[in-house]
Design a protein around this motif. Structure first.
Motif, short mmCIF file in Angstrom:
data_model
loop_
_atom_site.label_atom_id
_atom_site.label_comp_id
_atom_site.label_asym_id
_atom_site.label_seq_id
_atom_site.Cartn_x
_atom_site.Cartn_y
_atom_site.Cartn_z
N THR A 44 0.83 -1.20 0.00
CA THR A 44 0.00 0.00 0.00
C THR A 44 0.87 1.26 0.00
O THR A 44 0.61 2.20 -0.76
CB THR A 44 -0.93 0.00 1.23
N ALA A 122 -4.92 -2.92 -3.38
CA ALA A 122 -4.09 -2.50 -2.24
C ALA A 122 -4.58 -1.19 -1.65
O ALA A 122 -4.38 -0.93 -0.47
CB ALA A 122 -2.63 -2.35 -2.69
N LEU A 123 -5.25 -0.35 -2.45
CA LEU A 123 -5.70 0.95 -1.97
C LEU A 123 -7.20 0.97 -1.65
O LEU A 123 -7.74 2.01 -1.34
CB LEU A 123 -5.39 2.04 -2.99
#
Length: 124
Positions: A44, A122-123
């Motif tokens: 991230t 990931a975000l």
């Protein structure tokens, strides 16, 4: 009687070995879980750093986004129409907005990279 004592000793040893192995397995599971979280956070952070990098590239591209969004400049429109016949296919004048097309392509590439990063799990 001697065999019975040896059997008891061996059972005791095997129980201690088994409990030691189970304890080690629990510690390894915990460490693996923590490492997985660290790797997720690292991924991230890497995406965030890449987003910042791409955003800085767009911001420092020298493009006047206000001018682009406000519409074409009439004086540049007149200049562009006169020079388009002599400029040829390789012109990077930017047309009616007065934007260098190479800068615009670089900014578009950075924006596309940012869009790809923002759509990554990931975000989310």
């Amino acid at each position: 009687e001697r065999l019975e004592r040896q059997s008891d000793v061996l059972v005791s040893i095997s129980n201690r070995v088994e409990s030691t192995l189970q304890r080690g397995l629990r510690r390894m599971d915990g460490a693996t879980s923590r490492l997985g979280r660290v790797l997720d956070v690292s991924s991230t952070l890497k995406s965030i750093m890449r987003l910042k990098f791409e955003a800085r590239k767009v911001q420092s591209s020298g493009l006047d986004f206000d001018a682009i969004l406000s519409g074409p400049d009439p004086t540049i429109l007149a200049q562009t129409s006169r020079s388009s016949s002599s400029a040829g296919a390789g012109s990077t004048s930017g047309g009616p907005y007065g934007v260098d097309l190479r800068d615009l392509c670089r900014a578009a590439s950075s924006v596309a990279s940012m869009e790809g990063l923002l759509s990554s799990p990931a975000l989310c």
